[in-house]
Design a protein around this motif. Structure first.
Motif, PDB file in Angstrom:
ATOM      1  N   CYS A 469       0.837  -1.207   0.000  1.00 45.98           N
ATOM      2  CA  CYS A 469       0.000   0.000   0.000  1.00 45.98           C
ATOM      3  C   CYS A 469       0.872   1.257   0.000  1.00 45.98           C
ATOM      4  CB  CYS A 469      -0.928  -0.009   1.213  1.00 45.98           C
ATOM      5  SG  CYS A 469      -2.206  -1.301   1.155  1.00 45.98           S
ATOM      6  N   LEU A 470       1.964   1.212   0.739  1.00 47.27           N
ATOM      7  CA  LEU A 470       2.873   2.355   0.743  1.00 47.27           C
ATOM      8  C   LEU A 470       3.482   2.568  -0.640  1.00 47.27           C
ATOM      9  CD1 LEU A 470       4.351   4.533   2.363  1.00 47.27           C
ATOM     10  CD2 LEU A 470       6.074   2.814   2.975  1.00 47.27           C
ATOM     11  N   TRP A 471       3.819   1.483  -1.334  1.00 44.27           N
ATOM     12  CA  TRP A 471       4.351   1.587  -2.694  1.00 44.27           C
ATOM     13  C   TRP A 471       3.320   2.207  -3.638  1.00 44.27           C
ATOM     14  CZ3 TRP A 471       2.451  -1.226  -7.008  1.00 44.27           C
ATOM     15  CH2 TRP A 471       3.165  -1.035  -8.186  1.00 44.27           C
ATOM     16  N   VAL A 472       2.053   1.807  -3.539  1.00 43.24           N
ATOM     17  CA  VAL A 472       1.006   2.387  -4.380  1.00 43.24           C
ATOM     18  C   VAL A 472       0.877   3.881  -4.109  1.00 43.24           C
ATOM     19  CG1 VAL A 472      -1.475   2.410  -4.872  1.00 43.24           C
ATOM     20  CG2 VAL A 472      -0.279   0.224  -4.604  1.00 43.24           C
ATOM     21  N   VAL A 473       0.885   4.277  -2.835  1.00 39.43           N
ATOM     22  CA  VAL A 473       0.727   5.690  -2.486  1.00 39.43           C
ATOM     23  C   VAL A 473       1.901   6.509  -3.017  1.00 39.43           C
ATOM     24  CG1 VAL A 473       0.717   7.315  -0.546  1.00 39.43           C
ATOM     25  CG2 VAL A 473      -0.724   5.261  -0.477  1.00 39.43           C
ATOM     26  N   GLU A 474       3.115   6.007  -2.851  1.00 47.94           N
ATOM     27  CA  GLU A 474       4.279   6.766  -3.323  1.00 47.94           C
ATOM     28  C   GLU A 474       4.318   6.866  -4.844  1.00 47.94           C
ATOM     29  OE1 GLU A 474       8.007   5.550  -1.749  1.00 47.94           O
ATOM     30  OE2 GLU A 474       7.493   6.093   0.309  1.00 47.94           O
ATOM     31  N   GLY A 477      -0.394   7.732  -5.566  1.00 48.30           N
ATOM     32  CA  GLY A 477      -1.190   8.609  -4.721  1.00 48.30           C
ATOM     33  C   GLY A 477      -2.233   7.827  -3.918  1.00 48.30           C
ATOM     34  N   GLU A 478      -2.679   8.426  -2.797  1.00 46.01           N
ATOM     35  CA  GLU A 478      -3.651   7.754  -1.933  1.00 46.01           C
ATOM     36  C   GLU A 478      -4.993   7.550  -2.620  1.00 46.01           C
ATOM     37  OE1 GLU A 478      -3.882   9.809   1.818  1.00 46.01           O
ATOM     38  OE2 GLU A 478      -2.329   8.541   2.713  1.00 46.01           O
ATOM     39  N   GLY A 479      -5.338   8.448  -3.538  1.00 50.40           N
ATOM     40  CA  GLY A 479      -6.592   8.283  -4.276  1.00 50.40           C
ATOM     41  C   GLY A 479      -6.622   6.974  -5.055  1.00 50.40           C
ATOM     42  N   LEU A 481      -4.919   4.270  -4.265  1.00 48.58           N
ATOM     43  CA  LEU A 481      -5.005   3.175  -3.304  1.00 48.58           C
ATOM     44  C   LEU A 481      -6.466   2.935  -2.909  1.00 48.58           C
ATOM     45  CD1 LEU A 481      -3.735   1.077  -1.445  1.00 48.58           C
ATOM     46  CD2 LEU A 481      -3.425   2.892   0.266  1.00 48.58           C
ATOM     47  N   ARG A 482      -7.205   4.010  -2.645  1.00 44.21           N
ATOM     48  CA  ARG A 482      -8.629   3.854  -2.324  1.00 44.21           C
ATOM     49  C   ARG A 482      -9.394   3.278  -3.504  1.00 44.21           C
ATOM     50  NH1 ARG A 482      -7.551   8.823   0.473  1.00 44.21           N
ATOM     51  NH2 ARG A 482      -8.122  10.049  -1.378  1.00 44.21           N
ATOM     52  N   ALA A 483      -9.064   3.726  -4.705  1.00 40.10           N
ATOM     53  CA  ALA A 483      -9.750   3.217  -5.894  1.00 40.10           C
ATOM     54  C   ALA A 483      -9.481   1.736  -6.094  1.00 40.10           C
ATOM     55  CB  ALA A 483      -9.320   4.012  -7.131  1.00 40.10           C
ATOM     56  N   LEU A 484      -8.237   1.310  -5.851  1.00 37.79           N
ATOM     57  CA  LEU A 484      -7.910  -0.112  -5.980  1.00 37.79           C
ATOM     58  C   LEU A 484      -8.680  -0.932  -4.951  1.00 37.79           C
ATOM     59  CD1 LEU A 484      -6.050  -2.106  -7.517  1.00 37.79           C
ATOM     60  CD2 LEU A 484      -4.397  -1.817  -5.656  1.00 37.79           C
ATOM     61  N   TYR A 485      -8.797  -0.413  -3.760  1.00 38.61           N
ATOM     62  CA  TYR A 485      -9.545  -1.107  -2.703  1.00 38.61           C
ATOM     63  C   TYR A 485     -11.011  -1.280  -3.115  1.00 38.61           C
ATOM     64  CZ  TYR A 485     -10.506  -2.395   2.191  1.00 38.61           C
ATOM     65  OH  TYR A 485     -10.843  -3.056   3.326  1.00 38.61           O
ATOM     66  N   ARG A 486     -11.599  -0.194  -3.593  1.00 34.81           N
ATOM     67  CA  ARG A 486     -13.024  -0.246  -3.966  1.00 34.81           C
ATOM     68  C   ARG A 486     -13.264  -1.085  -5.218  1.00 34.81           C
ATOM     69  NH1 ARG A 486     -12.834   5.547  -2.638  1.00 34.81           N
ATOM     70  NH2 ARG A 486     -13.972   5.894  -0.686  1.00 34.81           N
ATOM     71  N   ALA A 487     -12.245  -1.242  -6.035  1.00 33.41           N
ATOM     72  CA  ALA A 487     -12.420  -1.989  -7.288  1.00 33.41           C
ATOM     73  C   ALA A 487     -12.812  -3.433  -7.036  1.00 33.41           C
ATOM     74  CB  ALA A 487     -11.139  -1.927  -8.123  1.00 33.41           C
ATOM     75  N   PHE A 488     -12.498  -3.959  -5.868  1.00 30.66           N
ATOM     76  CA  PHE A 488     -12.760  -5.371  -5.586  1.00 30.66           C
ATOM     77  C   PHE A 488     -13.899  -5.575  -4.589  1.00 30.66           C
ATOM     78  CE2 PHE A 488      -8.165  -4.987  -6.561  1.00 30.66           C
ATOM     79  CZ  PHE A 488      -8.196  -5.608  -7.797  1.00 30.66           C
ATOM     80  N   ALA A 489     -14.625  -4.507  -4.291  1.00 29.14           N
ATOM     81  CA  ALA A 489     -15.747  -4.638  -3.375  1.00 29.14           C
ATOM     82  C   ALA A 489     -16.824  -5.516  -3.997  1.00 29.14           C
ATOM     83  CB  ALA A 489     -16.322  -3.263  -3.048  1.00 29.14           C
ATOM     84  N   GLY A 490     -17.435  -6.349  -3.187  1.00 32.70           N
ATOM     85  CA  GLY A 490     -18.491  -7.229  -3.698  1.00 32.70           C
ATOM     86  C   GLY A 490     -18.852  -8.298  -2.693  1.00 32.70           C
ATOM     87  N   SER A 491     -19.785  -9.124  -3.088  1.00 36.01           N
ATOM     88  CA  SER A 491     -20.294 -10.152  -2.182  1.00 36.01           C
ATOM     89  C   SER A 491     -19.537 -11.466  -2.286  1.00 36.01           C
ATOM     90  CB  SER A 491     -21.780 -10.406  -2.474  1.00 36.01           C
ATOM     91  OG  SER A 491     -21.950 -10.812  -3.822  1.00 36.01           O
ATOM     92  N   ARG A 492     -18.526 -11.518  -3.155  1.00 40.92           N
ATOM     93  CA  ARG A 492     -17.731 -12.745  -3.273  1.00 40.92           C
ATOM     94  C   ARG A 492     -16.293 -12.358  -3.618  1.00 40.92           C
ATOM     95  NH1 ARG A 492     -16.613 -13.439  -8.508  1.00 40.92           N
ATOM     96  NH2 ARG A 492     -17.949 -12.485 -10.081  1.00 40.92           N
TER      97      ARG A 492
END
Length: 526
Positions: A469-474, A477-479, A481-492
């Motif tokens: 996560c630190l590598w992604v931010v550097e 950017g933190e935006g 990192l948040r987008a990558l996190y949300r990209a995999f949101a789901g019920s499975r």
């Protein structure tokens, strides 16, 4: 820990405590530097509440969508004793002789005696107590139907808890079972110390699950054992209810259905344990944080409250998604109580776990916002280390609604948020376990698997996840990192192809390329 797991199943707890690195002078307390990062570990078997080591409560197991409605037979009304016809009166005759008069008087006396003998059974013959109990209580058939009467009884019980009505609460319990009755009186006293704003008991499976042994235990009474759910909220805190599971055994008495015992369900269905089960509770609170603890833990409760108030700002700096922005911290008396609360056998290497309830059904709402701490392990922590623990778990509470995000992102993001205030320090100091592995030439350059993150020796895996996560931010950017996190949101959980597609859409490179670039960065920086 992550607040939810695929299909509502719990995640394993987090890593064990490493030895602290050498730090420069300074920190939260005199002589403190960056923490020793002894915040998480992994138990030998999963818990039952959502979040980090907790998934659906032990649930929470998900709420049943109904179940087969029971069709218990009612008790027919007692027919009573048959009406007895009185003896006919002989027609009046004109007496002609004294002998006839005597004969008539004797006949009348015989008739009266026969009438008395005929009427006595209806007046004086009653079943003895044992026989009456065997025949069942004299209850109307409608009242004998538990599917209709038990919800009403539970509603009275919930109202009594909120209203502080001890008599009404105990009126839901079978007085004949003295030991259980007085244990319920003690339970009511403990529940009166809890800051409830709502309490509700629900039948989630109407089937009668009483086994033959349970029926024998309560014989000759008729019994009914459904699955129940306790739903409650803390005053000024919970926007959504917290779910707990119960299995009361109801018995049919002359006054109707009453609670005769609990915990009689089969071994696979265990009642959830609540913090008030172990004793009365006290609270420390602000407008957004509630710490629930037992008398005698005031000092640690105050430290946790202060850490939580600081953690909100750190979570807000990395996570912009919607969440309640309120947290409840449960502080059990010791590790043994913590293990009962989360239904785990060994928390000796676990400091804290975040928990949520997951409601069953198509929506699968994630409810509640709890952090459970292991006071036995946490009490000696320096304030800086304690802050890391609370911020990490609060991040899980904030992100818990997104579902089955890959675990390396879930734990990596939470640890990145907790370590963010120390970003002026180089990664080799804030991630010492990974730095040691790199220097030993044993770093494999792969993102940690869920199994590695859940293992008892998962400290390196947590360092790997947080440095990704630190590598992604550097680099992005933190935006991003948040987008990558949300990209995999789901019920499975995402498939390998979906995971690769998400990396390409957010970072513009495949997962394999991102992993290779991160590994090179780790070797260069650590």
């Amino acid at each position: 820990m992550d607040p939810s797991e695929p299909h509502g199943q719990p995640l394993q707890p987090e890593r064990p405590s490493p030895a602290p690195p050498a730090w420069e002078t300074g920190g939260d307390q005199a002589g403190e530097g960056p923490p020793s990062w002894a915040t998480r570990g992994a138990p030998t078997d999963p818990g039952t509440m959502g979040g980090g080591a907790l998934g659906t409560p032990q649930g929470f197991p998900a709420e049943s969508a109904g179940g087969v409605r029971g069709t218990p037979g009612g008790f027919p009304g007692e027919s009573g004793w048959p009406g007895w016809a009185s003896s006919p009166v002989p027609p009046a005759r004109r007496p002609r002789r004294a002998g006839w008069v005597v004969a008539v008087v004797v006949a009348l006396a015989a008739v009266l005696v026969a009438g008395v003998l005929a009427l006595r059974p209806a007046v004086r013959v009653e079943p003895p107590r044992q026989q009456a109990a065997a025949q069942g209580p004299a209850t109307p058939a409608a009242a004998a139907d538990p599917s209709a009467e038990v919800p009403k009884l539970l509603a009275k019980r919930a109202k009594a808890v909120l209203g502080g009505d001890r008599a009404a609460f105990l009126a839901t319990v079978d007085r004949r079972r003295a030991a259980y009755y007085w244990s319920q009186a003690a339970l009511f006293a403990r529940m009166r110390t809890v800051p409830f704003s709502a309490v509700d008991y629900r039948v989630t499976d109407q089937r009668n699950l009483a086994t033959a042994s349970v029926r024998r235990r309560y014989a000759p009474d008729r019994v009914y054992l459904p699955h129940l759910q306790l739903r409650y909220r803390f005053k000024g805190q919970d926007a959504s209810p917290v779910l707990g599971h119960l299995s009361y055994t109801f018995v049919l008495t002359r006054s109707g259905w009453r609670i005769g015992g609990q915990g009689d369900a089969r071994p696979e269905w265990r009642d959830d344990v609540q913090i008030w089960d172990a004793g009365p509770v006290r609270t420390r609170r602000t407008d957004r944080t509630l710490v629930v603890h037992h008398p005698g833990s005031e000092t640690l409760a105050g430290r946790l409250l202060a850490a939580a108030e600081r953690a909100y700002g750190e979570v807000a700096a990395t996570w912009t998604g919607p969440w309640e922005r309120k947290v409840v911290i449960l502080l059990p008396r010791d590790q043994a109580e913590a293990e009962r609360l989360v239904d785990m056998r060994d928390l000796s290497s676990i400091v804290a776990l975040s928990s949520s309830s997951v409601e069953s059904g198509p929506g699968g709402r994630v409810l509640g916002n709890r952090i459970v701490v292991n006071s036995t392990v946490l009490a000696p922590y320096r304030n800086l280390d304690l802050q890391n623990v609370v911020t990490h778990e609060m991040t899980h509470v904030a992100t818990r609604t997104l579902g089955d995000v890959p675990l390396f992102l879930v734990e990596g993001f939470a640890e990145y948020t907790a370590l963010r205030p120390l970003r002026r320090y180089p990664p080799r100091l804030t991630r010492p376990a990974l730095a040691e592995r790199v220097h030993a030439g044993r770093f494999d350059g792969r993102l940690p698997s869920a199994r590695e993150l859940r293992s008892r020796d998962g400290q390196v895996a947590y360092d790997e996840a947080s440095t990704f996560c630190l590598w992604v931010v550097e680099g992005y950017g933190e935006g991003k990192l948040r987008a990558l996190y949300r990209a995999f949101a789901g019920s499975r959980p995402p498939t390998a192809d979906e995971l690769d597609r998400g990396f390409r859409e957010v970072l513009g490179v495949s997962k394999r390329t991102a992993e290779a670039r991160w590994a090179a960065w780790v070797r260069a920086r650590l």
